[in-house]
Design an enzyme around this catalytic site. Sequence first.
Site, short mmCIF file in Angstrom:
data_model
loop_
_atom_site.label_atom_id
_atom_site.label_comp_id
_atom_site.label_asym_id
_atom_site.label_seq_id
_atom_site.Cartn_x
_atom_site.Cartn_y
_atom_site.Cartn_z
N ASP A 131 8.36 3.79 5.17
CA ASP A 131 8.58 5.21 5.50
C ASP A 131 10.04 5.45 5.88
OD1 ASP A 131 5.81 6.23 5.28
OD2 ASP A 131 5.50 4.68 6.80
N ASP B 118 6.23 -4.05 -1.09
CA ASP B 118 5.63 -2.97 -0.30
C ASP B 118 6.63 -1.85 -0.06
OD1 ASP B 118 3.39 -3.14 2.61
OD2 ASP B 118 3.76 -1.59 1.10
N GLY B 119 6.08 -0.68 0.24
CA GLY B 119 6.93 0.48 0.50
C GLY B 119 7.33 0.55 1.96
N GLY C 176 3.48 2.36 7.84
CA GLY C 176 2.22 2.79 8.41
C GLY C 176 1.84 4.22 8.06
N GLU D 210 -0.61 -4.94 6.31
CA GLU D 210 0.71 -5.08 5.69
C GLU D 210 1.58 -6.03 6.50
OE1 GLU D 210 1.85 -0.98 5.66
OE2 GLU D 210 1.45 -0.79 3.52
N THR E 105 0.84 -1.20 0.00
CA THR E 105 0.00 0.00 0.00
C THR E 105 0.88 1.25 0.00
OG1 THR E 105 -1.81 -1.12 1.16
CG2 THR E 105 -1.72 1.28 1.36
N GLY E 106 0.40 2.28 -0.71
CA GLY E 106 1.13 3.55 -0.72
C GLY E 106 1.53 3.94 -2.13
N SER E 107 2.18 5.10 -2.22
CA SER E 107 2.48 5.68 -3.53
C SER E 107 3.64 4.97 -4.24
CB SER E 107 2.80 7.17 -3.38
OG SER E 107 3.94 7.33 -2.55
#
Length: 225
Positions: A86, A83-84, A97, A105, A28-30
């Site tokens: 941070d 997955d990404g 998150g 995730e 999930t995410g950009s």
Amino acid sequence: DKIVMAKRAASEKAAQYVRDGMVVGLGTGSTAYWAIQKLGEMTKNGLQIKAVATSNQSEALAKELQIPLIAFTDIDGIDVTIDGADEVDDEWNLIKGGGGALLREKIIASASKELIVVADEGKKVEQLGKFHLPVEIVQFGYELTLRKLASYGCIPHLRMSGEKRFITDNGNFIVDCEFGRIEQPSELHVALNMIPGVVENGLFIHLATKVIVGFGDGSVRELGR
Ligand code: DER
């Protein structure tokens, strides 16, 4: 722009690891967005995969791209999740998150044979903790849970979505915990999950099996450990 180029380059490189017949976890995410886009293209070109999504958002994107989704009852395990993150430190421990999807995730990551983390170079850090650590908590007595979280040395910020409290796909709250720096991520990870009311936290300890970093010029580097 350069950051999008970096995210896209890393994600498309990661997608090359996906083979026919695999069960694939969609992050999930950009950044993960570009991996899902690439897998959509590969599926259109004949790649045979079944996917599970780490959020309603990624599930909707997979459906739009006609990536076949499979129910958890019908799988034995997950071959690879892309997955990404941070933040990624030198031991490939992660803070995740930022997009509020950390619980699903982490459930999917921990059930995956491979977790390929895709990130633009800005996510690489010496020390985790500059990014506020997302923690998913139940709504009941959240004020008490925030106080417990603070006692571990952070300033807890209940995540808002406009004027309202942010609610996860699972109906819970997210607290963004401002630690500044996290000296012992694996110890903190265990301690936080012991707090009654905490569902899961965004520290992904020893889950990543590959880290692919993208750069603004479109180049990518697979990190060695
Ligand atoms: O919320 C998440 O866990 C995301 O994967 C996040 O960690 C990375 O999001 P980004 O790719 O949009 O920066």
